[in-house]
Design an enzyme around this catalytic site. Structure first.
Site, PDB file in Angstrom:
ATOM      1  N   LYS A 158     -33.655 -17.772  30.062  1.00 29.71           N
ATOM      2  CA  LYS A 158     -34.382 -19.024  30.222  1.00 29.71           C
ATOM      3  C   LYS A 158     -33.472 -20.247  30.225  1.00 29.71           C
ATOM      4  O   LYS A 158     -32.524 -20.332  29.465  1.00 29.71           O
ATOM      5  CB  LYS A 158     -35.418 -19.167  29.108  1.00 29.71           C
ATOM      6  CG  LYS A 158     -36.502 -18.097  29.149  1.00 29.71           C
ATOM      7  CD  LYS A 158     -37.539 -18.318  28.056  1.00 29.71           C
ATOM      8  CE  LYS A 158     -38.649 -17.282  28.142  1.00 29.71           C
ATOM      9  NZ  LYS A 158     -39.693 -17.491  27.101  1.00 29.71           N
TER      10      LYS A 158
ATOM     11  N   ARG B  70     -18.380  -7.364  13.091  1.00 30.02           N
ATOM     12  CA  ARG B  70     -18.429  -8.525  12.204  1.00 30.02           C
ATOM     13  C   ARG B  70     -17.698  -8.269  10.887  1.00 30.02           C
ATOM     14  O   ARG B  70     -17.144  -9.206  10.297  1.00 30.02           O
ATOM     15  CB  ARG B  70     -19.880  -8.927  11.952  1.00 30.02           C
ATOM     16  CG  ARG B  70     -20.546  -9.518  13.184  1.00 30.02           C
ATOM     17  CD  ARG B  70     -21.957  -9.985  12.922  1.00 30.02           C
ATOM     18  NE  ARG B  70     -22.526 -10.640  14.087  1.00 30.02           N
ATOM     19  CZ  ARG B  70     -23.743 -11.136  14.154  1.00 30.02           C
ATOM     20  NH1 ARG B  70     -24.553 -11.039  13.100  1.00 30.02           N
ATOM     21  NH2 ARG B  70     -24.182 -11.718  15.248  1.00 30.02           N
TER      22      ARG B  70
ATOM     23  N   GLY C 120     -26.516 -18.015  18.214  1.00 40.35           N
ATOM     24  CA  GLY C 120     -27.187 -19.303  18.049  1.00 40.35           C
ATOM     25  C   GLY C 120     -26.234 -20.408  17.668  1.00 40.35           C
ATOM     26  O   GLY C 120     -26.362 -21.550  18.135  1.00 40.35           O
TER      27      GLY C 120
ATOM     28  N   GLY D 213     -24.062 -13.419  20.524  1.00 41.49           N
ATOM     29  CA  GLY D 213     -25.357 -12.925  20.946  1.00 41.49           C
ATOM     30  C   GLY D 213     -25.243 -11.799  21.948  1.00 41.49           C
ATOM     31  O   GLY D 213     -24.387 -10.915  21.826  1.00 41.49           O
TER      32      GLY D 213
END
Length: 405
Positions: A198, A36, A377, A354
């Site tokens: 999920k 980053r 996100g 992520g």
């Protein structure tokens, strides 16, 4: 990108307040992964080269509004200085008279890094008073932190009400351009690969992608909720019982819209997701009741790779299994390698942040793909069709570009 760019600004003599995403992993007081930091270098260097003084602000971890020495940005300042080859001054805080003095005394060719924003509760609360304190540190505002753009925090949204113009940095531009092009104007065939544990976290993404993609490949833990919707045994695999009807509806919608939705043909199963455990490969309709599916199997890896290699645009978000455990990382690695090959053959390949981005970084493949997002996100929110507060708050190019020069 329809927002004002850093290249539209006159930076000479300006203190440029830049929101960056330096929320990195630390190990023994040092930066463990500087991906980053490197991603922000083009924007920081551009400011330095054009006579501005970069004043960088970021959060690190979750200190919950309290000062936590273990979450100080000092290791980041040390690593950033080594990467830039110029002085990086770590301010004692991110707001207040003492910090203002440090910023105002900074000379050209120097970078100032404000201390962890989340040492103050006003950051996540988007408190107007805290935002005004941050504004005192700069005369121009640039947001280069796509990873936090889905949050309306003081440093991403609150400060924008106090600057005449607010621009995107190079990383922010790149993120929005790549993700936006994949959604709005993809070269076809357009293949999307979705994984993760999920289905609940990906419903908006699937619904937003179905009208846009030609083929949708689904792996990871979320696949077992789809299996249940198909009437298959899932054993002890992760299952969202409350989402089975949603999965069934998505399968029907894909068929109605002519989208090829492919689920794993085989799975790697085991008693638990730990190293050294005995594993076996089973076809999806032969799942043992006492085992759980933890990765896509070899036949699925082959089938998914075939589809990826047909693509002109490929978008990937979510691992194919429990990729942090080597025994169940084969599917995720196979998808990454297929995307690398597709890129070399001319496809545009975009990877969400992520866990997926971390896996690609771990495999050393970042430079061999078109774009690897720095925001987990944020990329999910963007792909799900949500507006990102940190992007929406930036000045529109049509209205401001001329006046900013």
């Amino acid at each position: 990108m329809a927002k004002l760019s850093i290249t539209d600004l006159d930076l000479e003599g300006q203190r440029v307040l830049v929101r960056v995403d330096f929320n990195v992993a630390l190990s023994e007081g040092e930066v463990a992964d500087d991906t980053r930091l490197r991603a922000a270098l083009p924007t920081v260097r551009y400011i330095l080269e054009h006579g501005g003084i970069p004043v960088l602000m970021s959060h690190l971890g979750r200190p919950d509004g309290q000062v936590s020495p273990d979450l100080s940005l000092k290791p980041v300042a040390v690593r950033l200085e080594a990467l830039l080859g110029c002085p990086v001054i770590l301010a004692p805080d991110c707001v207040g008279p003492e910090v203002e003095a440090v910023v105002k005394q900074a000379s050209p060719g120097t970078v100032v890094l404000l201390e962890n924003l989340r040492f103050h509760p006003g950051e996540e609360a988007n408190a107007p008073g805290f935002a005004r304190g941050l504004v005192e540190m700069g005369s121009v505002y640039v947001n280069d932190a796509f990873g936090t753009a889905h949050r309306a925090h003081a440093s991403t949204e609150g400060v924008t009400h106090h600057f005449m113009v607010c621009a995107a940095g190079f990383l922010m531009q790149k993120e929005v351009d790549y993700l936006g092009a994949a959604l709005s104007d993809p070269e076809r065939p357009f293949v999307a690969i979705l994984g993760g544990a999920k289905i609940s976290g990906k419903i908006d993404v699937i619904e937003n992608l179905l009208p846009r993609v030609d083929t949708l490949l689904i792996g990871g833990g979320m696949a077992y909720t789809f299996f249940k919707a198909m009437g298959l045994e899932v054993g002890r695999s992760i299952l969202e019982t409350a989402r089975v009807e949603v999965a069934e509806a998505l399968l029907k919608r894909a068929e109605a819209e002519g989208v090829r939705l492919l689920l794993p043909a085989d799975c790697v199963v085991a008693p638990e997701p730990t190293e050294g455990v005995e594993t076996r490969v089973v076809l999806r309709h032969r799942m043992p009741e006492n085992l759980e599916g933890l990765d896509i199997g070899p036949e699925t890896r082959r089938l998914f790779a075939e589809e990826i290699l047909k693509a002109k645009t490929a978008l990937w978000n979510g691992p194919m299994g429990v990729s942090e455990v080597e025994a169940f990382a084969g599917g995720t690695r196979a998808v990454a390698q297929a995307l690398v090959r597709a890129t070399s053959e001319g496809a545009t390949t975009v990877v969400g942040g992520g866990e997926t981005g971390a896996a690609v970084v771990g495999y050393g493949l970042v430079g061999r793909l078109s774009h690897v997002s720095t925001g987990g996100g944020a990329s999910l929110a963007f792909l799900g069709g949500e507006e990102l507060p940190g992007v929406e708050a930036l000045s529109d190019r049509e209205e401001e570009a001329q006046s900013a020069k």
